[in-house]
Design a protein around this motif. Structure first.
Motif, mmCIF file in Angstrom:
data_model
loop_
_atom_site.group_PDB
_atom_site.id
_atom_site.type_symbol
_atom_site.label_atom_id
_atom_site.label_comp_id
_atom_site.label_asym_id
_atom_site.label_seq_id
_atom_site.Cartn_x
_atom_site.Cartn_y
_atom_site.Cartn_z
ATOM 1 N N THR A 30 0.836 -1.136 0.226
ATOM 2 C CA THR A 30 -0.023 -0.057 0.094
ATOM 3 C C THR A 30 0.966 1.241 -0.040
ATOM 4 O O THR A 30 1.693 1.444 0.810
ATOM 5 C CB THR A 30 -0.762 -0.146 1.294
ATOM 6 O OG1 THR A 30 -1.413 -1.395 1.385
ATOM 7 C CG2 THR A 30 -1.943 1.102 1.130
ATOM 8 N N HIS A 36 9.262 -0.789 4.875
ATOM 9 C CA HIS A 36 10.327 -1.076 5.814
ATOM 10 C C HIS A 36 10.749 -2.464 5.344
ATOM 11 O O HIS A 36 10.343 -3.089 4.621
ATOM 12 C CB HIS A 36 9.592 -0.943 7.363
ATOM 13 C CG HIS A 36 8.566 -1.800 7.535
ATOM 14 N ND1 HIS A 36 8.888 -3.095 7.504
ATOM 15 C CD2 HIS A 36 7.174 -1.492 7.793
ATOM 16 C CE1 HIS A 36 7.304 -3.720 7.766
ATOM 17 N NE2 HIS A 36 6.411 -2.606 8.145
ATOM 18 N N GLY A 38 10.805 -5.131 7.066
ATOM 19 C CA GLY A 38 9.615 -6.450 6.775
ATOM 20 C C GLY A 38 8.718 -6.399 5.861
ATOM 21 O O GLY A 38 8.740 -7.489 5.147
ATOM 22 N N ASN A 39 8.377 -5.282 4.998
ATOM 23 C CA ASN A 39 7.629 -5.371 3.764
ATOM 24 C C ASN A 39 8.547 -5.820 2.519
ATOM 25 O O ASN A 39 7.946 -6.425 1.872
ATOM 26 C CB ASN A 39 7.371 -3.885 3.636
ATOM 27 C CG ASN A 39 6.468 -3.120 4.305
ATOM 28 O OD1 ASN A 39 6.783 -2.265 4.718
ATOM 29 N ND2 ASN A 39 5.258 -3.885 4.749
ATOM 30 N N PRO A 42 8.671 -10.334 1.901
ATOM 31 C CA PRO A 42 8.053 -10.958 0.729
ATOM 32 C C PRO A 42 8.438 -10.674 -0.640
ATOM 33 O O PRO A 42 8.554 -11.469 -1.470
ATOM 34 C CB PRO A 42 6.638 -10.619 0.880
ATOM 35 C CG PRO A 42 6.567 -9.470 1.949
ATOM 36 C CD PRO A 42 7.872 -9.505 2.709
ATOM 37 N N GLY A 226 2.758 -12.140 3.158
ATOM 38 C CA GLY A 226 2.962 -12.288 4.542
ATOM 39 C C GLY A 226 2.073 -12.926 5.226
ATOM 40 O O GLY A 226 0.795 -12.929 4.905
ATOM 41 N N ASP A 228 0.665 -12.457 7.772
ATOM 42 C CA ASP A 228 -0.341 -11.684 8.672
ATOM 43 C C ASP A 228 -1.693 -11.609 7.456
ATOM 44 O O ASP A 228 -2.729 -10.943 7.653
ATOM 45 C CB ASP A 228 0.074 -10.226 8.950
ATOM 46 C CG ASP A 228 0.762 -9.531 8.003
ATOM 47 O OD1 ASP A 228 1.350 -10.252 6.995
ATOM 48 O OD2 ASP A 228 0.853 -8.311 7.748
ATOM 49 N N LEU A 229 -1.500 -12.024 6.129
ATOM 50 C CA LEU A 229 -2.428 -11.795 5.021
ATOM 51 C C LEU A 229 -3.270 -12.889 5.109
ATOM 52 O O LEU A 229 -4.663 -12.877 4.635
ATOM 53 C CB LEU A 229 -2.062 -11.325 3.914
ATOM 54 C CG LEU A 229 -1.106 -10.169 3.847
ATOM 55 C CD1 LEU A 229 -0.582 -10.088 2.163
ATOM 56 C CD2 LEU A 229 -1.851 -8.986 4.265
ATOM 57 N N ASN A 256 5.195 -16.091 4.088
ATOM 58 C CA ASN A 256 6.428 -15.741 4.634
ATOM 59 C C ASN A 256 6.380 -15.414 6.262
ATOM 60 O O ASN A 256 5.254 -14.614 6.559
ATOM 61 C CB ASN A 256 7.123 -14.500 4.103
ATOM 62 C CG ASN A 256 6.802 -13.166 4.168
ATOM 63 O OD1 ASN A 256 5.986 -13.132 2.918
ATOM 64 N ND2 ASN A 256 7.161 -12.526 5.106
ATOM 65 N N GLY A 257 7.160 -15.658 6.913
ATOM 66 C CA GLY A 257 7.198 -15.367 8.439
ATOM 67 C C GLY A 257 7.391 -13.904 8.740
ATOM 68 O O GLY A 257 7.825 -13.056 7.863
ATOM 69 N N PHE A 258 7.207 -13.444 9.940
ATOM 70 C CA PHE A 258 7.668 -12.173 10.222
ATOM 71 C C PHE A 258 9.058 -11.667 10.442
ATOM 72 O O PHE A 258 9.728 -12.598 10.894
ATOM 73 C CB PHE A 258 6.876 -11.587 11.507
ATOM 74 C CG PHE A 258 5.434 -11.378 11.167
ATOM 75 C CD1 PHE A 258 4.859 -11.134 10.288
ATOM 76 C CD2 PHE A 258 4.690 -12.019 12.349
ATOM 77 C CE1 PHE A 258 3.552 -10.907 10.110
ATOM 78 C CE2 PHE A 258 3.329 -11.829 12.320
ATOM 79 C CZ PHE A 258 2.502 -11.271 11.194
ATOM 80 N N LEU A 259 9.377 -10.558 9.964
ATOM 81 C CA LEU A 259 10.523 -9.912 10.390
ATOM 82 C C LEU A 259 10.541 -9.018 11.607
ATOM 83 O O LEU A 259 9.362 -8.414 11.838
ATOM 84 C CB LEU A 259 11.100 -8.844 9.248
ATOM 85 C CG LEU A 259 12.544 -8.322 9.509
ATOM 86 C CD1 LEU A 259 13.508 -9.187 9.267
ATOM 87 C CD2 LEU A 259 12.375 -6.992 8.910
ATOM 88 N N LYS A 265 6.679 -7.943 15.600
ATOM 89 C CA LYS A 265 6.641 -7.780 14.254
ATOM 90 C C LYS A 265 7.237 -6.415 13.965
ATOM 91 O O LYS A 265 6.599 -5.339 14.771
ATOM 92 C CB LYS A 265 5.388 -7.943 13.956
ATOM 93 C CG LYS A 265 4.944 -7.906 12.382
ATOM 94 C CD LYS A 265 3.372 -7.669 12.052
ATOM 95 C CE LYS A 265 3.330 -7.319 10.552
ATOM 96 N NZ LYS A 265 2.229 -7.191 10.259
ATOM 97 N N MET A 266 8.035 -6.176 13.084
ATOM 98 C CA MET A 266 8.352 -4.806 12.512
ATOM 99 C C MET A 266 7.087 -4.362 11.930
ATOM 100 O O MET A 266 6.482 -4.684 11.041
ATOM 101 C CB MET A 266 9.620 -5.004 11.476
ATOM 102 C CG MET A 266 10.014 -3.586 11.220
ATOM 103 S SD MET A 266 11.444 -3.394 9.857
ATOM 104 C CE MET A 266 12.735 -3.766 10.880
HETATM 105 P P1 AMP Z 1 1.451 -3.915 4.097
HETATM 106 O O1 AMP Z 1 1.839 -3.095 3.202
HETATM 107 O O2 AMP Z 1 1.226 -3.654 5.457
HETATM 108 O O3 AMP Z 1 0.200 -4.644 3.327
HETATM 109 O O4 AMP Z 1 2.645 -5.201 3.704
HETATM 110 C C1 AMP Z 1 3.051 -5.493 2.448
HETATM 111 C C2 AMP Z 1 3.390 -6.784 2.445
HETATM 112 O O5 AMP Z 1 4.670 -7.055 3.675
HETATM 113 C C3 AMP Z 1 2.450 -8.080 2.966
HETATM 114 O O6 AMP Z 1 2.769 -9.309 2.269
HETATM 115 C C4 AMP Z 1 2.817 -8.137 4.549
HETATM 116 O O7 AMP Z 1 2.467 -9.352 4.998
HETATM 117 C C5 AMP Z 1 4.229 -7.922 4.544
HETATM 118 N N1 AMP Z 1 4.748 -7.553 5.821
HETATM 119 C C6 AMP Z 1 4.564 -6.284 6.598
HETATM 120 N N2 AMP Z 1 5.268 -6.558 7.624
HETATM 121 C C7 AMP Z 1 6.000 -7.503 7.766
HETATM 122 C C8 AMP Z 1 7.094 -8.077 8.701
HETATM 123 N N3 AMP Z 1 7.457 -7.367 9.699
HETATM 124 N N4 AMP Z 1 7.687 -9.316 8.206
HETATM 125 C C9 AMP Z 1 7.335 -9.944 7.138
HETATM 126 N N5 AMP Z 1 6.405 -9.534 6.210
HETATM 127 C C10 AMP Z 1 5.925 -8.285 6.579
#
Ligand code: AMP
Ligand code: ZN
Length: 460
Positions: A30, A36, A38-39, A42, A226, A228-229, A256-259, A265-266
């Motif tokens: 988005t 960051h 973490g983003n 993936p 990620g 979380d989705l 994928n798992g979290f960073l 979680k970042m």
């Molecule tokens: P977002 O912009 O928050 O929708 O995130 C974009 C992508 O980054 C999605 O696939 C999320 O699952 C992934 N993502 C966000 N934060 C993290 C994190 N800390 N570790 C791993 N993946 C993440």
């Protein structure tokens, strides 16, 4: 190749619908700010998967969307006194800059949500016509979760469990707390598109259903993002797509798992994040990519400054190994052929690791083992053998998307000719001149190391 499929919760053989072709959809960012680290996980992990499938000789259709309309983008635009599209285009460009820095291949298509409103409204209509969605009296369109008997199949939770925490609040316009928005009527001052339900904008999940259908077809091979989705985003994508299209949405799902930072979680909301841009300015982009694929993609990964520094040092070892190979090839006088077999053995190990659910950690270990063998053997190898080693080294590191910032032949001509003169005067036992040349090289920032394959120029 086997991959862990979130749908079946086991490692499944990864077989595409059409042999030799993989259709993959990865949820993208988005665009309201810099991404960051973490983003970027993936982004780098699934780019590595794509590279590996291509390395195996497949064609990959890779779609990664840009979410360019959403509450956070609108909020940022309001804060800056500008429009949503100015914000979205700005951060989309910044995202692509980071992707280039991380050596991520451009997707086959990077579709934007706002350029697929027709496709979004077409799916919405299919869902309303079939009774899977309804128009609320404020113009919102909601999906009836209860009507989809498979709802919860990705997160492996029955609807009753998912529902436990959900309450219908006062003034709620949904029929049921589990229903989710497919289309949202716009509030005054918000960006809006015309629709049969009045002016509005897409809900969060529908864009991926619509863009996957438009660019990859009704049933795709793999959908990624990620962890979380998984819920609610991917669960809702499945519900919408399967109810609208009447067929399976994606055969495989990878997450994928979290960073993490200190086991959290970042994320922007926890304010514990580092942008890719900031880290890249300090250590460069490539150590970030190395770090993000250094662990298995499903395991959590802990971010620290030290670990990024150590990734940088590891990369330096690979650069040095590859530079040594260039040097050895330029001076090859040996007869050895051992590296030809070692290269094939490294490839076999690498493939074994990658075939086992994209085990990049073991694949990287195979590359380092190969690097050690190269360092040990190269002085006595033949040119042909060194070339085979270099080709394999480039190929395997290329699948990982690494070693793209190696300085190759960066020794200026006048330095090379000084070194050549030094070799001559040493043969003539003119030590005074040899010492003078050594001092001159030092003042230029170079030292000469005398190796078994001849003099080697090293920048200090
Ligand atoms: P977002 O912009 O928050 O929708 O995130 C974009 C992508 O980054 C999605 O696939 C999320 O699952 C992934 N993502 C966000 N934060 C993290 C994190 N800390 N570790 C791993 N993946 C993440
Ligand atoms: Zn998505």
């Amino acid at each position: 190749m086997k991959i862990f499929n979130t749908l079946t919760r086991q490692k499944d053989e990864f077989i595409p619908i059409k042999e030799g072709e993989y259709r993959i959809y990865v949820c993208g960012p988005t665009v309201y700010n810099f991404i960051h680290v973490g983003n970027a996980r993936p982004v780098c992990v699934f780019d590595t998967l794509r590279r590996y499938l291509e390395f195996l000789g497949n064609k990959v259709y890779y779609v990664s969307n840009i979410t360019d309309i959403d509450d956070k983008i609108i909020k940022k635009a309001n804060e800056e006194g500008t429009t949503y599209d100015v914000i979205a285009r700005r951060y989309e460009q910044e995202y692509f800059t980071d992707c280039r820095g991380l050596n991520v291949k451009p997707a086959t298509v990077h579709p934007r949500a706002t350029e697929h409103i027709d496709e979004i409204l077409a799916i919405t209509k299919d869902l309303v016509d079939k009774g899977f969605a309804y128009v609320a009296n404020n113009g919102d369109v909601y999906f009836r979760a209860h009507k989809d008997h498979d709802y919860g199949k990705l997160s492996h939770q029955p609807l009753e469990d998912l529902e436990a925490g959900a309450r219908i609040s006062v003034g709620e316009i949904k029929e049921d707390p589990m229903d989710f928005a497919v289309w949202k009527s716009s509030k005054p001052g918000e960006p809006a598109w015309a629709s049969p339900y009045g002016p509005g904008r897409p809900g969060w999940h529908i864009e991926c259903s619509a863009m996957a259908r438009r660019h990859l077809g009704d049933t795709i091979d793999l959908h990624c993002g990620g962890v979380d989705l998984v819920f609610p985003h991917h669960e809702n994508e499945i519900a919408q797509s399967e109810c609208a299209n009447g067929c399976t949405f994606a055969n495989y799902w990878m997450h994928n798992g979290f960073l993490n930072i200190d086991n959290h979680k970042m994320s922007k909301s926890l304010n514990n994040f580092f942008t890719v841009r900031d880290v890249a300015e300090q250590v460069g982009y490539e150590p970030i990519r190395f770090f993000l694929i250094s662990g298995h993609y499903r395991s959590p990964l802990n971010y620290t400054k030290e670990v990024i520094e150590s990734c940088k040092a590891s990369l330096e070892r690979l650069y040095t190994c590859r530079n040594n190979l260039d040097f050895a090839m330029g001076n090859a006088s040996g007869e050895g052929k051992e590296l030809i077999a070692k290269a094939e053995a490294a490839k076999a190990k690498f493939i074994d690791a990658m075939d086992d659910d994209l085990n990049t950690a073991d694949a990287i270990a195979a590359v380092f083992e190969f690097a050690r063998e190269i360092n040990t053997l190269s002085a006595s190898e033949s040119k042909e053998s060194l070339q085979a080693a270099a080709d394999m080294f480039d190929s395997l590191t290329g699948v990982l998307g690494l070693l793209y910032n190696r300085n190759t032949d960066d020794v200026p001509e006048h330095v090379k000719s000084l070194v050549a003169e030094r070799t001559e005067v040493r043969k003539a036992k003119n030590w005074a001149r040899a010492d003078a040349i050594r001092d001159e090289l030092a003042s230029l920032g170079y030292v000469v190391e005398d190796t078994a394959s001849g003099p080697k120029i090293v920048r200090k």
